[in-house]
Write an enzyme that holds these catalytic residues in place. Structure first.
Site, PDB file in Angstrom:
ATOM      1  N   ASP A   1      28.403  51.198  34.561  1.00 38.90           N
ATOM      2  CA  ASP A   1      28.029  50.489  35.781  1.00 38.90           C
ATOM      3  C   ASP A   1      28.661  49.100  35.744  1.00 38.90           C
ATOM      4  O   ASP A   1      29.050  48.606  34.683  1.00 38.90           O
ATOM      5  CB  ASP A   1      26.493  50.389  35.860  1.00 38.90           C
ATOM      6  CG  ASP A   1      25.981  49.883  37.200  1.00 38.90           C
ATOM      7  OD1 ASP A   1      26.745  49.902  38.189  1.00 38.90           O
ATOM      8  OD2 ASP A   1      24.802  49.470  37.255  1.00 38.90           O
TER       9      ASP A   1
ATOM     10  N   PHE B   1      25.274  48.198  41.460  1.00 41.45           N
ATOM     11  CA  PHE B   1      24.929  49.517  41.990  1.00 41.45           C
ATOM     12  C   PHE B   1      26.124  50.467  42.040  1.00 41.45           C
ATOM     13  O   PHE B   1      26.368  51.124  43.038  1.00 41.45           O
ATOM     14  CB  PHE B   1      24.264  49.398  43.371  1.00 41.45           C
ATOM     15  CG  PHE B   1      23.293  48.255  43.478  1.00 41.45           C
ATOM     16  CD1 PHE B   1      22.290  48.084  42.532  1.00 41.45           C
ATOM     17  CD2 PHE B   1      23.394  47.335  44.503  1.00 41.45           C
ATOM     18  CE1 PHE B   1      21.398  47.018  42.608  1.00 41.45           C
ATOM     19  CE2 PHE B   1      22.511  46.262  44.595  1.00 41.45           C
ATOM     20  CZ  PHE B   1      21.516  46.099  43.642  1.00 41.45           C
ATOM     21  N   HIS B   2      26.826  50.561  40.897  1.00 41.58           N
ATOM     22  CA  HIS B   2      27.979  51.444  40.792  1.00 41.58           C
ATOM     23  C   HIS B   2      27.832  52.409  39.613  1.00 41.58           C
ATOM     24  O   HIS B   2      28.775  52.581  38.837  1.00 41.58           O
ATOM     25  CB  HIS B   2      29.259  50.622  40.604  1.00 41.58           C
ATOM     26  CG  HIS B   2      29.589  49.718  41.735  1.00 41.58           C
ATOM     27  ND1 HIS B   2      30.488  48.658  41.600  1.00 41.58           N
ATOM     28  CD2 HIS B   2      29.172  49.689  43.023  1.00 41.58           C
ATOM     29  CE1 HIS B   2      30.588  48.032  42.763  1.00 41.58           C
ATOM     30  NE2 HIS B   2      29.803  48.634  43.638  1.00 41.58           N
ATOM     31  N   PRO B   3      26.704  53.085  39.434  1.00 45.09           N
ATOM     32  CA  PRO B   3      26.578  53.984  38.279  1.00 45.09           C
ATOM     33  C   PRO B   3      27.504  55.195  38.412  1.00 45.09           C
ATOM     34  O   PRO B   3      27.577  55.828  39.462  1.00 45.09           O
ATOM     35  CB  PRO B   3      25.101  54.403  38.323  1.00 45.09           C
ATOM     36  CG  PRO B   3      24.716  54.283  39.759  1.00 45.09           C
ATOM     37  CD  PRO B   3      25.484  53.098  40.275  1.00 45.09           C
TER      38      PRO B   3
END
Length: 533
Positions: free
Chosen positions: A288, A468-470
């Site tokens: 992330d 918020f980039h998992p």
């Protein structure tokens, strides 16, 4: 009976459904746990200030306490609605850079190098800049440039970036991502352009079922043949003759694999689940991006000046209703870019964000509409593109309704904190550049008292947050011992099952991950159709 069942109508899943159904030859079932996207807060671009904390359209995940965050819990909004996270995100369209996909290909993923990926991007795009070597036109997804609508402070930010050595870029998705400029966003004629609005059409061969949470993939031997799903109080079953496509995202896809008996044997057995396939990689490789902000009070007007007072809200609301233009038609992340933190790096490694607005982030349980501060201000932010830390997730129950335990492991690699400290120092220099210094009244956070490396490190541990980039929890790779899917996105060790979403990223891409997620959906659908034909 359907030919294909797609589990999840998010950024990738909607693209897969749209492409598999467009010829009319295949019967497709698309299952989505959330509701329809017919929601004013979804369609209006700035409405993500409301959906950020709305459990009706947002899974609202929370991680386990993170040691690198001084045991803070990280909040992870993820879309639970047609369009998935593309229906609730900040709409920044950033494709990653050539080196990201060269890395994917070097890891054994043939067909995922930059030239292949760029061709897929050009196929899916309907770009304001028109067709050319770097962009496509006429594709399903509209990409908007905001040159005429961006707040004046955004131009001041770009000028300040130039003053500290980051060149101006008129196109952050051009030949290179390097430079500072205005972000391109996924909107169309003033409305949000989610993957659902871009790809999903009413077709007699496409059945879309909302409020349908998948609970388990059905296997006959080691072939996936169907899915059970919960709709209201009813458990239902659907079967497919060709393939099951899992597009539930970086949390939902590994969770459903584990619930279906594919994953680390010890994790499955602890929850009483029979092991169909012992694969330790399911749920691992979680990556992330982190973000760290500077907050300023300004002497010049910002979006706070417009959006805080009731009469300002009324004015921009009327502007939006009448013209589909103005602040409500945009993202809050209006400017930014990418730079190299050290000379000699092969590619930019730090992303910049600029928002001409500030607000206090409220706790998730309050479900507020995030309201601007009552004074003019802006944020500048940094986000390292290629963090070394990685985490994992695992089910804590055999019940699909219970969220998995998420361990992001932020800042566990010492070099990640060192990179963030250096990037924070860059933000301080950026704020001192003549163009920004002329409009800054006060540095509110972290504040001038934070000056040493140790003080910055402490503040980063206390204030940095997920952007918020998992990705990566069903890693793509040729080796079944260390990956979950092969380069055709087929799950190792079983048949009739693919994962097509951000979970397959072998490594995280530089920048925002929504565009690459949609690209994976577009390319994954092409792989299926190639095999079918």
């Amino acid at each position: 009976m359907w030919d294909y069942i797609i589990i999840g109508a998010g950024s990738a899943g909607s693209a897969v459904a749209g492409r598999l159904s467009e010829s009319g030859r295949h019967r497709v079932l698309l299952l989505e746990a959330g509701p329809s996207d017919r929601n004013v807060w979804i369609r209006m671009p700035i409405g993500y200030g409301r959906t950020f904390y709305d459990s009706r359209v947002n899974w609202m995940y929370q991680t386990e306490p993170v040691p690198g965050f001084n045991n803070r819990i990280s909040y992870w909004p993820r879309g639970k609605v047609l369009g998935g996270s593309s229906s609730i995100n900040a709409m920044v369209y950033s494709r990653g850079q050539e080196q990201d996909f060269a890395e994917w290909e070097a890891l054994g993923n043939e067909g995922w190098g930059w030239n292949d990926v760029l061709a897929t991007y050009r196929k899916l795009e309907d770009h304001d800049l028109g067709a050319g070597p770097h962009h496509g036109a006429g594709g399903p997804l509209h990409v908007t440039t905001i040159d005429k609508e961006a707040h004046p402070l955004s131009r001041i930010f770009i000028k300040a970036a130039e003053e500290v050595g980051v060149p101006y870029s008129p196109d952050l998705n051009g030949a290179t991502i390097e430079g500072a400029g205005l972000y391109q966003i996924t909107t169309r004629k003033g409305f949000r352009e989610s993957s659902a609005s871009a790809y999903l059409r009413k077709r007699p061969n496409l059945d879309i079922v909302t409020g349908a949470q998948a609970t388990k993939i059905i296997f006959e031997g080691k072939r996936a043949v169907g899915v059970t799903y919960r709709q209201g109080d009813m458990l239902r079953e659907a079967r497919a003759t060709r393939e099951i496509i899992l597009s539930s995202g970086s949390i939902g896809s590994p969770q459903l694999l584990q619930l279906s008996g594919i994953g680390p044997a010890a994790v499955l057995k602890a929850q009483g689940i029979d092991v169909l396939l012992d694969n330790a990689a399911v749920g691992r490789n979680l990556q992330d991006h982190l973000c760290y902000d500077f907050t300023y009070r300004t002497s010049a007007p910002s979006l706070n000046t417009v959006l805080y007072p009731w009469h300002g809200k009324l004015r921009v609301g009327l502007q939006y209703i009448l013209t589909r233009k103005g602040p409500l038609s945009l993202s809050l992340n209006q400017a930014g870019g990418y730079y190299r933190s050290k000379p000699g790096l092969a590619a930019p490694d730090i992303q910049l964000y600029f928002s001409p607005l500030t607000y206090e982030k409220a706790p998730p349980k309050t479900r507020p509409l995030m309201n601007p501060d009552p004074f003019p201000g802006f944020y500048t932010s940094i986000s390292p593109c290629k963090p070394k830390s990685s985490g994992h997730l695992e089910i804590r129950s055999s019940d699909a309704r219970e969220a998995p335990a998420i361990y992001p492991n932020y800042l566990s690699a010492p070099e990640d904190l060192a990179v963030m400290v250096e990037a924070a120092r860059f933000l301080r220099r950026l704020g001192e550049a003549p163009s920004l210094a002329a409009v800054i009244e006060t540095e509110l956070k972290p504040g001038p008292q934070v000056a040493s490396d140790e003080a910055f490190a402490d503040d980063i541990r206390n204030r940095s947050y997920s952007v918020f980039h998992p990705v990566g929890t069903c890693r793509m790779g040729p080796d079944p011992r260390s990956s979950v899917v092969d380069p055709q996105l087929r799950v190792h060790g079983v048949s009739g099952l693919r994962v097509i979403d951000a979970a397959i990223f072998p490594t995280i891409t530089s920048g925002n991950t929504n565009a690459p997620s949609i690209m994976v959906g577009e390319k994954g659908a092409a792989l299926i159709l190639r095999d079918t034909n």
